[in-house]
Every structure is written in C-alpha cells, then in structure tokens.
Design a protein around this motif. Structure first.
Motif, PDB file in Angstrom:
ATOM      1  N   ALA A 243      -3.284  73.120  65.497  1.00 31.33           N
ATOM      2  CA  ALA A 243      -4.451  73.385  66.505  1.00 31.33           C
ATOM      3  C   ALA A 243      -4.070  74.675  67.469  1.00 31.33           C
ATOM      4  CB  ALA A 243      -4.368  72.034  67.534  1.00 31.33           C
TER       5      ALA A 243
ATOM      6  N   TRP B 290      -1.499  73.019  79.086  1.00 28.18           N
ATOM      7  CA  TRP B 290      -2.122  73.645  77.958  1.00 28.18           C
ATOM      8  C   TRP B 290      -3.540  72.907  77.820  1.00 28.18           C
ATOM      9  CZ3 TRP B 290       0.145  76.840  74.449  1.00 28.18           C
ATOM     10  CH2 TRP B 290       1.641  77.285  74.811  1.00 28.18           C
TER      11      TRP B 290
ATOM     12  N   GLY C 158      -7.053  72.509  74.783  1.00 28.75           N
ATOM     13  CA  GLY C 158      -7.422  72.816  73.618  1.00 28.75           C
ATOM     14  C   GLY C 158      -8.622  73.967  73.321  1.00 28.75           C
TER      15      GLY C 158
ATOM     16  N   ALA D 132      -3.843  62.441  59.433  1.00 26.10           N
ATOM     17  CA  ALA D 132      -4.065  62.815  60.722  1.00 26.10           C
ATOM     18  C   ALA D 132      -5.315  62.495  61.336  1.00 26.10           C
ATOM     19  CB  ALA D 132      -3.936  64.496  61.127  1.00 26.10           C
TER      20      ALA D 132
ATOM     21  N   TRP E 297      -6.572  60.280  64.474  1.00 24.09           N
ATOM     22  CA  TRP E 297      -7.484  60.583  65.349  1.00 24.09           C
ATOM     23  C   TRP E 297      -8.634  59.515  65.443  1.00 24.09           C
ATOM     24  CZ3 TRP E 297     -11.210  65.633  63.810  1.00 24.09           C
ATOM     25  CH2 TRP E 297     -12.006  65.867  65.137  1.00 24.09           C
TER      26      TRP E 297
ATOM     27  N   LEU F 266       5.089  70.862  74.901  1.00 24.33           N
ATOM     28  CA  LEU F 266       4.064  70.389  73.730  1.00 24.33           C
ATOM     29  C   LEU F 266       4.496  70.461  72.419  1.00 24.33           C
ATOM     30  CD1 LEU F 266       1.014  70.030  73.551  1.00 24.33           C
ATOM     31  CD2 LEU F 266       0.769  72.406  73.830  1.00 24.33           C
ATOM     32  N   ALA F 267       5.341  71.267  72.122  1.00 21.32           N
ATOM     33  CA  ALA F 267       5.425  71.215  70.453  1.00 21.32           C
ATOM     34  C   ALA F 267       6.512  69.904  70.036  1.00 21.32           C
ATOM     35  CB  ALA F 267       6.642  72.601  70.417  1.00 21.32           C
TER      36      ALA F 267
ATOM     37  N   LEU G 178       3.586  67.255  70.078  1.00 19.07           N
ATOM     38  CA  LEU G 178       2.888  67.456  68.968  1.00 19.07           C
ATOM     39  C   LEU G 178       3.543  66.985  67.591  1.00 19.07           C
ATOM     40  CD1 LEU G 178       0.036  68.177  68.069  1.00 19.07           C
ATOM     41  CD2 LEU G 178       1.005  70.804  67.599  1.00 19.07           C
TER      42      LEU G 178
ATOM     43  N   ILE H 283       3.633  63.113  67.479  1.00 20.67           N
ATOM     44  CA  ILE H 283       2.505  62.691  67.114  1.00 20.67           C
ATOM     45  C   ILE H 283       2.119  62.845  65.687  1.00 20.67           C
ATOM     46  CG2 ILE H 283       0.011  62.898  67.299  1.00 20.67           C
ATOM     47  CD1 ILE H 283       0.513  63.946  70.292  1.00 20.67           C
ATOM     48  N   GLY H 284       2.615  64.142  65.118  1.00 22.76           N
ATOM     49  CA  GLY H 284       2.542  64.233  63.614  1.00 22.76           C
ATOM     50  C   GLY H 284       3.229  63.367  62.882  1.00 22.76           C
TER      51      GLY H 284
ATOM     52  N   ALA I 232       2.672  68.559  62.024  1.00 23.60           N
ATOM     53  CA  ALA I 232       1.766  69.264  63.104  1.00 23.60           C
ATOM     54  C   ALA I 232       2.285  70.504  63.786  1.00 23.60           C
ATOM     55  CB  ALA I 232       1.255  68.184  64.267  1.00 23.60           C
TER      56      ALA I 232
ATOM     57  N   LEU J 240       1.079  73.835  66.530  1.00 29.15           N
ATOM     58  CA  LEU J 240       0.301  74.267  67.468  1.00 29.15           C
ATOM     59  C   LEU J 240       0.287  75.952  67.251  1.00 29.15           C
ATOM     60  CD1 LEU J 240       1.854  75.637  70.403  1.00 29.15           C
ATOM     61  CD2 LEU J 240       2.503  73.363  70.614  1.00 29.15           C
TER      62      LEU J 240
END
Length: 248
Positions: A126, A153, A155, A169, A173, A205-206, A209, A212-213, A220, A222
């Motif tokens: 993303a 951050w 999007g 993913a 979602w 954030l990494a 993410l 979440i991945g 996942a 960024l």
C-alpha cells in the motif's frame, strides 16, 4: 515489479452520493475538473504509468458508458470495495494495481515509484504519505490519519495485489468492511499486546502492517510517497473544491 493491469474502483455504496449531488452529476467518477472527468484523469495517469489493461468496477450505466468511451473494460461491482476488488482479481489475476475513481490528482510518477519501491517478496503493498508531507503540500486539507510511533500516516488509495496469495488479504478486507459498524471486532483481531503498544505510542506502522498481514496470512508492505498530494481523494465537497483549486 512490472505491472500492466489496473483496477479502478468506481462504484457506489448506494443512495445519493453527496459529492456527486454537490457537483450536479449522477456519479462521483463523472465529476469534471478542468473539463475532464475524475475517471478520465485516473485512467490517463494509469496509462502514462504503463498500464495496458484497465478495469473499471461500477454498476452505473452512465459510468459504464464513459468507461467504454475511455477504452477501458467495465467490470461488475460487488456490494463494497473489497467485493469489487475480489471480482476483478478473480478475472485479472496477479499482479493487479488497485486505485479509485475519485483520485483526480493521481500521477504516473507516483505509480511508477510505488511499483519500483514495493518489496519484491510482498504479496500486498500500500502507498501512504506522512502527515508532514500532506501539511506541506496541501495545508488546507483534512485527512484521516493512522497515528504510530514513527508518525501520522494517511492512505493514498493505491494498492498492489502482487501475488495470488493476495486473495487472503481481500478476505480480511471483506471482514473489516462487514464489521465497520462493530469496531470492537476489528480491534480484537489485532490482539491485546499489539493494542497496548499502539495505545502507548510504541508501535510503528510497519509493525502494525506486518501484524495485519500475518492475520491474513500474507506478506504486507508499505511504501512511502514523498508527495502529500497523493493522499488527497474526493470524499466530500470540500475535497472537490480543493482538488479543483490545485489542478487550476
């Protein structure tokens, strides 16, 4: 990564879209800025970035006609963005670049940099921009921010479904969309330790993410966009006024 197929999400959640109504058209993708529709601007940026096949997800007959006139392929829209992406992913496969029809500032350079910088081993990626970049490039805009230890951050409405594994993913979602009115369910999926770190401002954030991945069973990643303008889409009338002023 070389990508030649893109999906533009140009559907509707149903009912009257307030931005379309503000602009006096039936669909947000048909709003003109400088005499060019938002959908046409997005398609032009994708083509300039090397996309040779462009799918436009919509259920609107007016948008379907416009999409065909632009030389793109209309494709059925699902009940929401995730369902629409799933339909297109099943038809086109990986890799698939995904963006939205309300992103009139989209530039080919952002797309090229995103695809170049996306990690080669990522299943999904993303594009995001930092708050200071957005404040620098568009000080009069109001965005929704994700607040992490390494900054705030937002999007940029640009995603890469890089491998067949990205289908997982889309599953996550879809579950998040289904639970958007029950946010506690979304929060519980992340796990208490992660939430504590987030609340204490210690989660990057990494890291978030990656978690979440892992929940989705994908790798996942960024990619940071240096331009804050990449985070500006048209969700409300004030966004449209801003986009028009920037393009003018």
């Amino acid at each position: 990564m070389t990508v030649s197929t893109a999906l533009v999400l140009a559907g509707s959640r149903g009912g009257v879209d307030p931005v379309a109504a503000y602009a006096g058209v039936t669909d947000k993708a048909l709003i003109e800025i400088g005499g060019v529709t938002m959908l046409a601007r997005v398609v032009a940026a994708l083509r300039a970035a090397g996309m040779t096949r462009i799918l436009v997800s919509t259920a609107s007959e007016a948008v379907i006609r416009h999409a065909r006139a632009l030389g793109t392929e209309p494709i059925a829209a699902g009940a929401g963005p995730s369902a629409s992406a799933r339909i297109a992913f099943a038809a086109a496969g990986a890799p698939l670049l995904v963006t939205t029809g309300d992103h009139p500032l989209l530039r080919a350079g952002w797309i090229a940099s995103f695809l170049h910088d996306a990690p080669a081993d990522a299943d999904v990626a993303a594009l995001l921009a930092r708050r200071d970049s957005i404040d620098r490039d568009a000080p009069n805009t109001t965005r929704t921010y994700l607040r992490f230890a390494d900054g705030d951050w937002s999007g940029c409405n640009l995603f890469l479904l890089a491998t067949p594994a990205a289908a997982a993913a889309l599953d996550l979602w879809e579950r998040v969309e289904r639970d958007r009115k029950r946010p506690w369910r979304i929060v519980l999926r992340l796990g208490i330790p992660l939430l504590v770190r987030y609340a204490l401002g210690r989660l990057t954030l990494a890291e978030g993410l990656a978690r979440i991945g892992a929940l989705a069973g994908v790798r996942a990643a960024l990619v940071e966009c240096e331009s804050g303008l990449a985070a500006i889409d048209v969700d409300k009338p004030a966004d449209l006024d801003l986009a028009r002023s920037l393009i003018a």
